[in-house]
Write a protein that holds these residues in place. Structure first.
Motif, short mmCIF file in Angstrom:
data_model
loop_
_atom_site.label_atom_id
_atom_site.label_comp_id
_atom_site.label_asym_id
_atom_site.label_seq_id
_atom_site.Cartn_x
_atom_site.Cartn_y
_atom_site.Cartn_z
N ASP A 1 -7.06 -6.09 5.92
CA ASP A 1 -7.43 -4.83 6.57
C ASP A 1 -8.32 -5.06 7.78
O ASP A 1 -8.15 -4.47 8.85
N ASP B 1 -2.26 0.28 5.12
CA ASP B 1 -3.03 0.41 3.88
C ASP B 1 -3.18 -0.97 3.25
O ASP B 1 -2.68 -1.23 2.16
N TYR B 2 -3.86 -1.87 3.98
CA TYR B 2 -4.01 -3.24 3.52
C TYR B 2 -5.32 -3.43 2.75
O TYR B 2 -6.32 -2.79 3.05
N ALA B 3 -5.30 -4.36 1.82
CA ALA B 3 -6.51 -4.76 1.09
C ALA B 3 -7.22 -5.85 1.89
O ALA B 3 -6.62 -6.51 2.74
N ASN C 1 -6.59 1.47 8.75
CA ASN C 1 -6.61 1.49 7.28
C ASN C 1 -7.28 2.71 6.68
O ASN C 1 -7.19 2.93 5.47
N GLY D 1 0.82 -1.21 0.00
CA GLY D 1 0.00 0.00 0.00
C GLY D 1 0.85 1.26 0.00
O GLY D 1 2.04 1.24 -0.30
#
Length: 588
Positions: free
Chosen positions: A442, A436-438, A472, A157
């Protein structure tokens, strides 16, 4: 066959210029049968396998070319020694000429350790490499002599503290290009500032680490850590991977020093000595390079054997309990008698020197024989602010008088002071934990963060935990910015002027004698009150303070009064949040 001995400028792995428009590519993949180099134009080239588990090939490829590796026919992966990942941890690696940048201050040799005043900052919240560069003149005016950058290894991210990095050789692309990082360091040197890097060699982050696919032996499943299986430093190839990384930062990027994160989690721990020897063997005569540890084990012998210094968490923890009365979490180890713990830190270096902590764990070694400059002290840092549920600073937790006295104590001992970004102007903005994880990571991080505080009284119920900022959300990152412009406006300007006065006093009266400094002990005067003394050559420095709730008798005058907070030279009693610093012309 073992990897060749490490040498500055000659990394074993990665994509390196080989002359005449050619590039040598080398990957260590001991579990792989076949490795293909896949260029962005679709061309594929089979690498040659060697007995040491490495694969390599030299091709007519120039800097700027994008590439990935395809291992045993699986999906392509980035180079674990990539120098640049402009599309993130899952994207193409880019060939970089590490020697293409033209240095404007090539003669810079660094500064001696005694002159160090560290300013820890997060590059992302400061606007990237260019944003930090714009702050340099103001930092110099504040009296800062060294900036310490939180980790820069490429992370998933665009927002992260940096401790979740997975590509240690790639300077974080969200902040700018490798040459922009070099330009920042170059400009800092032009201002007389040292630049340190927080280097993470104890773990990889949870997303984007592909090493398990082709180098399972990189990790030791028999040595678990909070981040998963430990990195297996028994292997020469693994050692070389991190030694070359340290040499890259120090020689190609010209960092003046490294802060090595959580080295107590490095297994076997003797790698620290191998790393230290390799680094100092590479440093030419006359150049100052400083190696600083974060080490929960309080291994005094590491400092005696040649490491420059260690972050002294004991100083912060004891001081924080005195200032706030907080006793939960790791503060429990200091809540039994914070005054005695802080006195031992000031008089001997570490509070824990082999004693059992609140968990029953014995840690630490005797440290009173070490010079005070072996200890980096701080009232706050990224951990001690950001690991709070809502990232609150001391400026929002205690009275202004107490804050100034605490910062004066940090600044005016012979130990090496560190200040967190915003601290020199009394910033009140939080510094929060952000990522900033998907999905689904997250959600796991958000819930894990909230569960982490479930045993704290203030967050015992679910509604309270729901108020903890979501790591996030972009707003969490934005809220963590501290604008340095505040150091020139209103209350911030007044605070900054006061802070700069402390730094000038330190450089003028303490720094010249720090090479000969030694600890003379500390005594508890009353709950929250301490007097500590140090030899500075033929002089004696005395610091006395009272963070207790009641007035106490003041110690007799001890020479010339260098500085006072909430007190005068003639006071016969010290009230709460009073501090005085004396310098005797000659030892009695």
């Amino acid at each position: 066959m073992a990897p060749p001995a490490a040498q500055a400028g000659r990394p074993w792995l990665g994509a390196m210029p080989a002359g005449e428009g050619r590039t040598r590519f080398r990957l260590w993949a001991p579990d792989a049968r076949e490795v293909l180099l896949e260029l962005a134009d679709g061309a594929r080239h089979r690498l040659q396998r060697h007995d040491d588990g490495s694969f390599d090939i030299t091709l007519a490829v120039r800097p700027g070319a994008r590439y990935r590796y395809r291992i045993d026919g699986r999906d392509p992966v980035p180079d674990p020694a990539s120098r640049w990942q402009p599309d993130g941890v899952h994207g193409h690696s880019v060939v970089v000429d590490p020697h293409a940048y033209t240095w404007q201050h090539a003669a810079w040799q660094g500064r001696p350790w005694r002159e160090t005043v560290l300013y820890e900052l997060h590059v992302g919240t400061c606007g990237g490499y260019a944003g930090v560069m714009a702050q340099l003149p103001q930092l110099v005016a504040l009296g800062i002599t060294a900036i310490e950058l939180m980790p820069l290894n490429e992370f998933p991210g665009r927002r992260n503290w940096g401790y979740d990095g997975v590509l240690p050789y790639a300077a974080e692309s969200a902040y700018g290009s490798p040459d922009e990082l070099k330009a920042l360091i170059d400009a800092a040197h032009g201002h007389g500032l040292m630049v340190f890097l927080d280097a993470v060699y104890n773990h990889f982050g949870p997303e984007g680490n592909y090493l398990h696919q082709y180098a399972e032996t990189f990790f030791n499943a028999d040595a678990p850590t909070p981040w998963g299986p430990a990195i297996d430093f028994r292997l020469e190839a693994v050692q070389r991977y991190f030694i070359d990384n340290a040499l890259m930062w120090l020689h190609e990027y010209r960092f003046d020093g490294l802060r090595l994160d959580a080295v107590h989690a490095i297994v076997p721990n003797d790698f620290l000595e191998t790393l230290r020897q390799a680094i100092y063997a590479s440093v030419p005569a006359g150049r100052h390079v400083h190696l600083v540890l974060e080490n929960e084990a309080n291994q005094a012998f590491r400092l005696a054997d040649g490491y420059t210094a260690q972050w002294d968490d004991d100083f912060h923890n004891a001081l924080h309990v005195l200032l706030t009365g907080e006793e939960e979490g790791y503060y429990a180890g200091f809540s039994d008698d914070p005054t005695a713990h802080l006195a031992r830190v000031l008089g001997e270096g570490f509070a824990y020197q082999g004693q059992a902590d609140h968990r029953g764990h014995r840690r630490g070694e005797p440290s009173g024989h070490l010079p005070p400059t072996k200890f980096v002290v701080f009232a706050q840092n990224h951990d001690q602010i950001g690991n709070r549920a809502k990232g609150d600073r001391l400026s929002t937790l205690i009275a202004p008088e107490a804050l100034r006295a605490a910062l004066a104590l940090t600044a005016l001992t012979p130990m090496i002071p560190l200040f967190f970004m915003g601290e020199p102007w009394g910033a009140r903005e939080p510094f929060l934990f952000f990522t900033d994880y998907a999905p689904p990571l997250d959600e796991a991080v958000r819930e894990g963060r909230r569960k982490e505080f479930a045993h704290f009284a203030a967050f015992a119920d679910e509604a309270a935990r729901a108020s903890i900022p979501d790591p996030n959300l972009p707003a969490t990152f934005e809220a963590s910015k501290s604008d340095i412009a505040a150091s020139r406006q209103g209350e911030g300007a007044a605070f900054a002027q006061w802070f700069a006065g402390l730094m000038a006093l330190r450089q003028a009266r303490l720094v010249p004698a720090l090479d000969d400094a030694r600890m003379l002990g500390a005594q508890v005067l009353a709950p929250g009150a301490i007097v500590a003394r140090w030899a500075l050559g033929t002089r004696e420095l005395q610091v006395e303070f009272n963070f207790g709730k009641a007035d106490i008798p003041a110690p007799p005058a001890a020479g010339a009064l260098l500085h006072a907070e909430n007190a005068t030279a003639k006071d016969s009693r010290l009230g709460p949040n009073a501090l005085r610093v004396w310098l005797r012309d000659a030892l009695a």
